[in-house]
Enzyme design. Structure first.
Site, PDB file in Angstrom:
ATOM      1  N   ALA A  70      39.033  43.642  41.844  1.00  0.00           N
ATOM      2  CA  ALA A  70      38.366  44.784  42.305  1.00  0.00           C
ATOM      3  C   ALA A  70      37.553  44.422  43.507  1.00  0.00           C
ATOM      4  CB  ALA A  70      37.279  45.631  41.085  1.00  0.00           C
ATOM      5  N   GLY A 115      40.477  42.466  38.386  1.00  0.00           N
ATOM      6  CA  GLY A 115      41.735  43.639  38.434  1.00  0.00           C
ATOM      7  C   GLY A 115      42.872  43.138  39.007  1.00  0.00           C
ATOM      8  N   GLU A 118      44.441  41.775  35.747  1.00  0.00           N
ATOM      9  CA  GLU A 118      44.671  43.255  34.977  1.00  0.00           C
ATOM     10  C   GLU A 118      46.151  44.019  35.310  1.00  0.00           C
ATOM     11  OE1 GLU A 118      40.762  44.286  35.317  1.00  0.00           O
ATOM     12  OE2 GLU A 118      40.575  44.564  33.508  1.00  0.00           O
ATOM     13  N   GLU A 138      34.725  38.827  35.362  1.00  0.00           N
ATOM     14  CA  GLU A 138      33.741  39.927  35.428  1.00  0.00           C
ATOM     15  C   GLU A 138      32.442  39.460  34.814  1.00  0.00           C
ATOM     16  OE1 GLU A 138      36.816  40.275  34.889  1.00  0.00           O
ATOM     17  OE2 GLU A 138      37.901  42.105  35.676  1.00  0.00           O
TER      18      GLU A 138
END
Ligand code: DAK
Length: 263
Positions: A70, A115, A118, A138
């Site tokens: 992200a 992300g 992910e 994270e």
């Protein structure tokens, strides 16, 4: 199609033979996922659904990163409501890959953090270059994964390993990723060529039947065994009803190559 001009797009979608190729193209920021890019990925996956292709390859531009996660700069100073919506957006975009009629293959060339990991986890398959590094870091930012990582990683590598990777935020290099089942293979040389060859191992089979196989396996971890077996009986019966099943079994008896027609 988005109203933005193609030249402004940070996600590119092309067709190469019978494959769709989605490229995250923001190499200066290591292909980090801004909310705008997430939306573009969603739009691109929707377009894949209308393309005459047999698999989707996803890769990152540049030789350093698949995707560094992200966009951290965007995550600060947001209300809780906006944060929740952001997580739901990422989850919904990646979940589109599950519902796509064709399988997706992440070609992980370099960093796949947060992300980025992910996104790779949401694909049907993952191939990695030897320099690929996965991680869900994270926790180091005081966060936990929000785009599906806590749900998909344990399904792939088991709860103990997933907890260790998420709670330490450590890096997982390509070789280990292959050992624990996080990637299907580590491939030397050109990753796009390897992805094309990997796809060719299954794309000649019946698309609707491949989709049934994906559905059955993907839902396995969502339900108790007896329900899963019931679902398998239903989906395998559906496969049996296709013309392609008729052709496949006839070809076996006639000792010839089956000619599937996706029906
Ligand atoms: N976001 C924004 N910019 C990034 C970035 C990222 N994730 N990763 C790299 N960049 C930018 C850098 O800032 C730098 O930009 P400039 O300074 O040149 O302008 C450029 O990309 C090159 O990066 P580096 O200079 O850092 O390159 P290095 O080779 O030195 O290091 C690295 C590469 C991948 C080790 C390093 O860049 C790095 O550690 N990046 C951050 C990795 C990371 O922590 N990713 C985010 C994980 S968290 C949510 C909840 C949770 C999440 C999302 C939503 N909701 C509730 C909505 C969490 C999601 C995550 O993905």
């Amino acid at each position: 199609m988005s109203k933005r001009k193609q030249s402004e797009m940070t996600v590119e979608l092309t067709q190469q033979g019978d494959l769709a190729v989605l490229t995250l193209n923001r190499p200066k920021a290591l292909n980090a996922l801004s909310f705008a890019i997430l939306k573009e990925i969603g739009e691109a996956i929707d377009r894949v659904a209308d393309m005459d292709v047999r698999a989707l390859l996803i890769t990152g531009a540049g030789d350093k990163a698949f995707c560094a996660g992200a966009d951290i700069k965007e995550l600060r100073n947001r209300s809780l409501v906006d944060q929740k919506r952001g997580a739901e957006l990422g989850q919904a975009v990646f979940a589109k890959l599950d519902r796509l009629q064709v399988a997706s293959i992440a070609l992980v060339n370099g960093y796949a953090f947060g992300g980025g990991s992910e996104l790779a986890l949401a694909c049907t398959f993952r191939l990695a270059s030897p320099n690929a590094i996965f991680g869900l870091p994270e926790i180091k930012l005081g966060l936990i994964p929000g785009y599906g990582g806590t749900q998909r990683l344990p399904r792939l590598v088991g709860e103990g390993r997933a907890l260790e990777i998420i709670m330490t935020g450590r890096n997982v290099r390509a070789e280990e990723a292959a050992q624990i089942g996080l990637v299907n293979a580590v491939v030397e040389g050109d990753l796009m060529e390897a992805g094309t060859a990997f796809a060719a191992k299954f794309t000649r089979y019946s698309l609707p039947v491949l989709e049934l196989a994906r559905r059955a396996v993907q839902r396995a971890s969502d339900m108790p065994l007896h329900e899963g077996l019931e679902m398998e009986a239903d989906l395998s019966t559906l496969a049996y009803r296709t013309n392609d099943a008729e052709e496949g079994m006839a070809a076996f008896e006639e000792k010839r190559e089956a000619q599937f027609k996706d029906g």
